[in-house]
Design an enzyme around this catalytic site. Structure first.
Site, short mmCIF file in Angstrom:
data_model
loop_
_atom_site.label_atom_id
_atom_site.label_comp_id
_atom_site.label_asym_id
_atom_site.label_seq_id
_atom_site.Cartn_x
_atom_site.Cartn_y
_atom_site.Cartn_z
N HIS A 188 3.91 2.06 -8.62
CA HIS A 188 3.11 0.63 -8.15
C HIS A 188 1.97 1.17 -9.15
O HIS A 188 1.39 -0.37 -9.51
CB HIS A 188 2.25 1.49 -6.69
CG HIS A 188 3.19 0.74 -5.70
ND1 HIS A 188 3.41 1.73 -4.93
CD2 HIS A 188 4.69 -0.13 -4.59
CE1 HIS A 188 3.79 1.45 -3.60
NE2 HIS A 188 5.16 0.38 -3.03
N GLY B 21 0.84 -1.35 0.16
CA GLY B 21 -0.30 -0.06 -0.16
C GLY B 21 1.40 1.03 -0.20
O GLY B 21 2.21 1.19 -0.33
P1 AMP Z 1 6.78 -2.20 -1.45
O1 AMP Z 1 4.91 -2.09 -0.68
O2 AMP Z 1 6.53 -0.56 -1.87
O3 AMP Z 1 6.75 -3.30 -0.55
O4 AMP Z 1 7.14 -3.00 -3.24
C1 AMP Z 1 5.03 -3.11 -3.91
C2 AMP Z 1 6.27 -3.48 -5.24
O5 AMP Z 1 6.10 -2.00 -5.88
C3 AMP Z 1 7.21 -4.30 -5.34
O6 AMP Z 1 7.59 -5.58 -6.25
C4 AMP Z 1 8.68 -2.85 -5.66
O7 AMP Z 1 9.75 -3.32 -5.66
C5 AMP Z 1 7.66 -2.28 -6.80
N1 AMP Z 1 8.11 -0.73 -6.35
C6 AMP Z 1 8.03 -0.26 -5.85
N2 AMP Z 1 8.67 1.08 -5.63
C7 AMP Z 1 8.91 1.23 -6.83
C8 AMP Z 1 9.21 2.23 -8.20
N3 AMP Z 1 9.53 3.15 -8.17
N4 AMP Z 1 8.87 1.06 -9.50
C9 AMP Z 1 8.47 0.51 -9.84
N5 AMP Z 1 8.19 -0.14 -8.64
C10 AMP Z 1 8.43 -0.31 -7.32
#
Ligand code: AMP
Length: 294
Positions: free
Chosen positions: A29, A23
């Site tokens: 995302h 989230g």
């Molecule tokens: P998180 O909820 O932010 O831990 O991550 C959820 C998903 O989004 C994971 O697969 C992360 O690697 C990806 N994610 C987070 N930040 C980015 C970004 N800046 N660009 C692309 N994917 C991202």
């Protein structure tokens, strides 16, 4: 788009395209969700796959986004407590980006009390490199546990993970291979702010000065890109971070998939990977590194 909180309400997500998140969603995302939607549509156009994948959502595999702040992957209680929770805004982002289902379960739904969940044997890339595994002990055990559990609940045919968390992407790939799951792991490119800072849910905690220091991560990667000896590239990464006042956890060039150290004469693809703390905020970034190795 449906928003569900209970696993029993998921229905028909079999062979879905999954985007697991915690989230506090941002454009990075949203890009993963759009990528999942494109993948779903691509699969719908492929004869033979649709039949098995048709869900209630229509004639293509549904795009499912999970929003779950997983307590077992946090090594610091304070980080878990202050992790932003913005479900309403998240759902709007998911809907605009083309999701069919948002699954936002409570902790008890993912980890039913009294039900001992399996933590898979950790692949080497989750324990050996000395990167996130060393900086955040227990983190990848939590990641593998929750990813396996979310796979069990949503039963995807494909799942998208961001390159932003490079070691996590390799850990999930290795775990899926080790567990012989028929789930395609698709990498999603890192989305950046216009000045180069990799988007992160934690960026909102940076003061303007800290944000300026945080820019040194992407700058360090750009500088190291042009240097073709590993030791020199690593020295440049570290110097760029040090001079900006980042408390460096690591600043390395590694073999891209195994994250092993680059051996002399080794051929393959490499990744420059950096992580450190700016104030109380931990930042990560990485980029392809095309040097020759050695
Ligand atoms: P998180 O909820 O932010 O831990 O991550 C959820 C998903 O989004 C994971 O697969 C992360 O690697 C990806 N994610 C987070 N930040 C980015 C970004 N800046 N660009 C692309 N994917 C991202």
């Amino acid at each position: 788009m449906r928003i569900v909180h209970r696993a029993v309400e998921l229905e028909s997500t079999h062979r879905c395209v999954l985007v697991p998140t915690m989230g506090a969603l941002h454009d990075g995302h949203a890009a993963l969700v759009r990528q999942a939607r494109a993948e779903s549509e691509r699969q719908a156009g492929k004869p033979g796959i649709v039949g098995a994948a048709v869900g209630k959502e229509g004639s293509r595999p549904p795009v499912v986004v999970t929003i779950f702040v997983n307590p077992t992957q946090f090594d610091q209680r304070a980080d878990l407590d202050r992790y932003p929770r913005t479900l309403e805004a998240d759902c709007k982002i998911c809907e605009r980006a083309g999701a069919d289902v948002v699954f936002a379960p409570a902790v008890e739904e993912v980890y039913p009390p009294g039900n001992s969940l399996r933590v898979p044997r950790l692949p080497e890339v989750a324990t050996e490199p000395g990167l996130e595994d060393a900086a955040r002990p227990g983190h990848f055990a939590g990641v593998c546990q929750v990813v396996l559990r979310l796979f069990e609940l949503t039963r995807p045919g494909a799942a998208i993970f961001g390159e932003k968390d490079w070691q996590q992407l390799q850990v999930v790939r290795a775990m899926v291979a080790q567990e012989r799951l028929s789930i395609e792991i698709i990498p999603g490119p890192t989305v950046r702010e216009s000045d180069g800072l990799a988007m992160s849910s934690r960026n909102r905690f940076l003061s303007p000065q800290e944000r300026a220091a945080g820019l040194s991560l992407s700058r360090a990667l750009r500088e190291a890109h042009a240097i073709d000896r590993v030791a020199d590239a690593e020295a440049r990464l570290r110097a760029a971070l040090d001079s900006a006042g980042v408390q460096v956890d690591y600043a390395v060039v590694r073999e891209a998939e195994s994250l092993r150290r680059v051996g002399t004469g080794h051929r393959g693809s490499y990744r420059a990977i950096v992580a450190g703390r700016v104030g109380t905020v931990r930042l990560l970034d990485n980029a392809p590194w095309p040097g020759r190795g050695g």
